[in-house]
Design a protein around this motif. Structure first.
Motif, PDB file in Angstrom:
ATOM      1  N   GLY A 159       0.812  -1.207   0.000  1.00 29.86           N
ATOM      2  CA  GLY A 159       0.000   0.000   0.000  1.00 29.86           C
ATOM      3  C   GLY A 159       0.849   1.263   0.000  1.00 29.86           C
ATOM      4  O   GLY A 159       2.080   1.213   0.042  1.00 29.86           O
ATOM      5  N   PRO A 160       0.174   2.435  -0.015  1.00 31.80           N
ATOM      6  CA  PRO A 160       0.890   3.707  -0.150  1.00 31.80           C
ATOM      7  C   PRO A 160       1.576   4.168   1.133  1.00 31.80           C
ATOM      8  O   PRO A 160       1.156   3.832   2.240  1.00 31.80           O
ATOM      9  CB  PRO A 160      -0.224   4.681  -0.530  1.00 31.80           C
ATOM     10  N   LEU A 161       2.612   4.958   0.921  1.00 28.71           N
ATOM     11  CA  LEU A 161       3.246   5.697   2.008  1.00 28.71           C
ATOM     12  C   LEU A 161       2.450   6.982   2.200  1.00 28.71           C
ATOM     13  O   LEU A 161       1.715   7.407   1.299  1.00 28.71           O
ATOM     14  CB  LEU A 161       4.690   6.050   1.625  1.00 28.71           C
ATOM     15  N   GLU A 162       2.635   7.617   3.333  1.00 29.51           N
ATOM     16  CA  GLU A 162       1.959   8.899   3.566  1.00 29.51           C
ATOM     17  C   GLU A 162       2.484   9.968   2.600  1.00 29.51           C
ATOM     18  O   GLU A 162       1.708  10.678   1.978  1.00 29.51           O
ATOM     19  CB  GLU A 162       2.170   9.341   5.019  1.00 29.51           C
ATOM     20  N   GLN A 163       3.817  10.063   2.477  1.00 32.44           N
ATOM     21  CA  GLN A 163       4.381  11.083   1.594  1.00 32.44           C
ATOM     22  C   GLN A 163       5.833  10.765   1.255  1.00 32.44           C
ATOM     23  O   GLN A 163       6.595  10.347   2.117  1.00 32.44           O
ATOM     24  CB  GLN A 163       4.317  12.448   2.277  1.00 32.44           C
ATOM     25  N   ILE A 164       6.174  10.981  -0.007  1.00 32.46           N
ATOM     26  CA  ILE A 164       7.575  10.958  -0.431  1.00 32.46           C
ATOM     27  C   ILE A 164       8.044  12.412  -0.338  1.00 32.46           C
ATOM     28  O   ILE A 164       7.471  13.294  -0.975  1.00 32.46           O
ATOM     29  CB  ILE A 164       7.722  10.406  -1.864  1.00 32.46           C
ATOM     30  N   ASP A 165       9.070  12.648   0.469  1.00 34.09           N
ATOM     31  CA  ASP A 165       9.459  14.020   0.805  1.00 34.09           C
ATOM     32  C   ASP A 165      10.202  14.780  -0.287  1.00 34.09           C
ATOM     33  O   ASP A 165      10.074  15.994  -0.383  1.00 34.09           O
ATOM     34  CB  ASP A 165      10.321  14.034   2.080  1.00 34.09           C
ATOM     35  N   ASP A 166      10.965  14.088  -1.110  1.00 35.59           N
ATOM     36  CA  ASP A 166      11.815  14.807  -2.062  1.00 35.59           C
ATOM     37  C   ASP A 166      11.320  14.716  -3.510  1.00 35.59           C
ATOM     38  O   ASP A 166      12.079  14.467  -4.432  1.00 35.59           O
ATOM     39  CB  ASP A 166      13.275  14.359  -1.948  1.00 35.59           C
ATOM     40  N   ILE A 167      10.044  15.011  -3.696  1.00 37.13           N
ATOM     41  CA  ILE A 167       9.464  15.075  -5.038  1.00 37.13           C
ATOM     42  C   ILE A 167       9.984  16.348  -5.711  1.00 37.13           C
ATOM     43  O   ILE A 167      10.097  17.388  -5.074  1.00 37.13           O
ATOM     44  CB  ILE A 167       7.917  15.117  -4.953  1.00 37.13           C
ATOM     45  N   ASP A 168      10.306  16.245  -7.014  1.00 40.27           N
ATOM     46  CA  ASP A 168      10.755  17.438  -7.734  1.00 40.27           C
ATOM     47  C   ASP A 168       9.955  17.621  -9.022  1.00 40.27           C
ATOM     48  O   ASP A 168       9.053  16.844  -9.314  1.00 40.27           O
ATOM     49  CB  ASP A 168      12.264  17.382  -8.000  1.00 40.27           C
ATOM     50  N   ALA A 169      10.294  18.638  -9.781  1.00 40.81           N
ATOM     51  CA  ALA A 169       9.539  18.986 -10.990  1.00 40.81           C
ATOM     52  C   ALA A 169       9.586  17.902 -12.058  1.00 40.81           C
ATOM     53  O   ALA A 169       8.734  17.874 -12.943  1.00 40.81           O
ATOM     54  CB  ALA A 169      10.073  20.296 -11.566  1.00 40.81           C
ATOM     55  N   TYR A 170      10.558  17.001 -12.004  1.00 36.19           N
ATOM     56  CA  TYR A 170      10.678  15.942 -13.008  1.00 36.19           C
ATOM     57  C   TYR A 170       9.851  14.703 -12.666  1.00 36.19           C
ATOM     58  O   TYR A 170       9.681  13.822 -13.507  1.00 36.19           O
ATOM     59  CB  TYR A 170      12.145  15.546 -13.195  1.00 36.19           C
ATOM     60  N   ASP A 171       9.354  14.606 -11.446  1.00 34.69           N
ATOM     61  CA  ASP A 171       8.554  13.454 -11.041  1.00 34.69           C
ATOM     62  C   ASP A 171       7.163  13.550 -11.661  1.00 34.69           C
ATOM     63  O   ASP A 171       6.499  14.576 -11.560  1.00 34.69           O
ATOM     64  CB  ASP A 171       8.437  13.388  -9.515  1.00 34.69           C
ATOM     65  N   VAL A 172       6.749  12.482 -12.305  1.00 34.92           N
ATOM     66  CA  VAL A 172       5.449  12.428 -12.954  1.00 34.92           C
ATOM     67  C   VAL A 172       4.504  11.616 -12.065  1.00 34.92           C
ATOM     68  O   VAL A 172       4.817  10.500 -11.669  1.00 34.92           O
ATOM     69  CB  VAL A 172       5.560  11.783 -14.355  1.00 34.92           C
ATOM     70  N   ARG A 173       3.362  12.213 -11.779  1.00 37.58           N
ATOM     71  CA  ARG A 173       2.381  11.579 -10.905  1.00 37.58           C
ATOM     72  C   ARG A 173       1.606  10.486 -11.645  1.00 37.58           C
ATOM     73  O   ARG A 173       1.268  10.625 -12.822  1.00 37.58           O
ATOM     74  CB  ARG A 173       1.411  12.650 -10.415  1.00 37.58           C
ATOM     75  N   LEU A 174       1.313   9.415 -10.936  1.00 41.34           N
ATOM     76  CA  LEU A 174       0.491   8.339 -11.478  1.00 41.34           C
ATOM     77  C   LEU A 174      -0.975   8.765 -11.488  1.00 41.34           C
ATOM     78  O   LEU A 174      -1.392   9.617 -10.695  1.00 41.34           O
ATOM     79  CB  LEU A 174       0.623   7.085 -10.603  1.00 41.34           C
ATOM     80  N   ASP A 175      -1.762   8.133 -12.356  1.00 38.06           N
ATOM     81  CA  ASP A 175      -3.213   8.325 -12.329  1.00 38.06           C
ATOM     82  C   ASP A 175      -3.849   7.332 -11.369  1.00 38.06           C
ATOM     83  O   ASP A 175      -4.892   7.606 -10.776  1.00 38.06           O
ATOM     84  CB  ASP A 175      -3.800   8.130 -13.725  1.00 38.06           C
ATOM     85  N   ALA A 176      -3.209   6.177 -11.237  1.00 33.21           N
ATOM     86  CA  ALA A 176      -3.723   5.121 -10.351  1.00 33.21           C
ATOM     87  C   ALA A 176      -2.571   4.189  -9.987  1.00 33.21           C
ATOM     88  O   ALA A 176      -1.545   4.170 -10.663  1.00 33.21           O
ATOM     89  CB  ALA A 176      -4.824   4.333 -11.051  1.00 33.21           C
ATOM     90  N   CYS A 177      -2.766   3.441  -8.926  1.00 39.92           N
ATOM     91  CA  CYS A 177      -1.812   2.400  -8.559  1.00 39.92           C
ATOM     92  C   CYS A 177      -2.593   1.184  -8.091  1.00 39.92           C
ATOM     93  O   CYS A 177      -3.499   1.298  -7.251  1.00 39.92           O
ATOM     94  CB  CYS A 177      -0.846   2.870  -7.475  1.00 39.92           C
ATOM     95  N   ILE A 178      -2.268   0.046  -8.660  1.00 37.14           N
ATOM     96  CA  ILE A 178      -2.939  -1.202  -8.306  1.00 37.14           C
ATOM     97  C   ILE A 178      -2.102  -1.925  -7.263  1.00 37.14           C
ATOM     98  O   ILE A 178      -0.893  -2.102  -7.433  1.00 37.14           O
ATOM     99  CB  ILE A 178      -3.123  -2.104  -9.550  1.00 37.14           C
ATOM    100  N   THR A 179      -2.751  -2.332  -6.179  1.00 36.25           N
ATOM    101  CA  THR A 179      -2.132  -3.171  -5.163  1.00 36.25           C
ATOM    102  C   THR A 179      -2.942  -4.460  -5.080  1.00 36.25           C
ATOM    103  O   THR A 179      -4.035  -4.541  -5.665  1.00 36.25           O
ATOM    104  CB  THR A 179      -2.126  -2.477  -3.773  1.00 36.25           C
ATOM    105  N   PRO A 180      -2.472  -5.468  -4.364  1.00 31.33           N
ATOM    106  CA  PRO A 180      -3.270  -6.688  -4.241  1.00 31.33           C
ATOM    107  C   PRO A 180      -4.653  -6.448  -3.610  1.00 31.33           C
ATOM    108  O   PRO A 180      -5.597  -7.177  -3.897  1.00 31.33           O
ATOM    109  CB  PRO A 180      -2.411  -7.594  -3.358  1.00 31.33           C
ATOM    110  N   GLU A 181      -4.763  -5.410  -2.768  1.00 32.53           N
ATOM    111  CA  GLU A 181      -6.019  -5.153  -2.075  1.00 32.53           C
ATOM    112  C   GLU A 181      -7.008  -4.300  -2.857  1.00 32.53           C
ATOM    113  O   GLU A 181      -8.209  -4.490  -2.762  1.00 32.53           O
ATOM    114  CB  GLU A 181      -5.768  -4.465  -0.716  1.00 32.53           C
TER     115      GLU A 181
END
Length: 186
Positions: A159-181
């Protein structure tokens, strides 16, 4: 947490999985993937799994697409480590794949795909509740996805983390993420 800290933790977490758990979790990911709407999808980019790193078995997804949506073109990447860019090739079967120096399966040759890409299955080590991901740190997928108008779907055993702290302008956000749950949508 920073991406470097997340990478260490996520790699250890994956390494602790048994082959049976990887198979079970991959099957659960596929069940959620199969529930997506493919009515407007003509081309899907699928990363090929690095078995040694206990990545999701995306061959299950490729086989499922071939069986249930044979009209959808499946493309797979080949990385150029000198330029840090990827090129897409039409998937022509497992027999046409070779491992590169980093143990990544890639098409040895084949038909280059330069057209539209409707959906991209994105590899990751971890993701946060905002849809940002931590990968292995080479930036291949962030470069590939930069400016690409496509549905970006991560695959994660956890599952997801609360926050990735060092996101920068080059990081592209996902539209969705599939987990087993479940499927997380951003």
């Amino acid at each position: 947490m920073t991406k470097a800290e997340i990478r260490k933790q996520a790699i250890a977490q994956r390494k602790a999985l048994s082959d049976g758990q990887v198979a079970t979790y991959s099957g659960a990911l596929l069940e959620h993937f199969a529930a997506l709407d493919f009515s407007t999808v003509q081309t899907v980019h699928v990363f090929l799994p690095i078995a040694e790193k206990k990545e999701p078995d995306t061959f299950l997804f490729i086989d499922w697409l071939a069986l249930h949506h044979p009209e959808i073109r499946v493309i797979v990447p080949r990385a150029d480590f000198e330029t840090a860019l990827m090129h897409n090739y039409v998937y022509a079967g497992r027999e046409g794949l070779l491992k590169n120096a980093y143990h990544i399966l890639e098409p040895a040759k084949g038909e280059l795909h330069n057209g539209e890409v409707d959906m991209v299955l994105v590899p990751l080590l971890a993701f946060d509740i905002r849809g940002y991901r931590a990968g292995y740190g080479k930036g291949f997928y962030d470069r590939f996805l930069q400016g690409l108008d496509t549905l970006k779907i991560g695959l994660s055993f956890f599952g997801p983390l609360e926050q990735i702290d060092d996101i920068d302008a080059y990081d592209v956000r996902l539209d969705a993420c599939i987990t087993p749950e479940k499927i997380y949508r951003f």
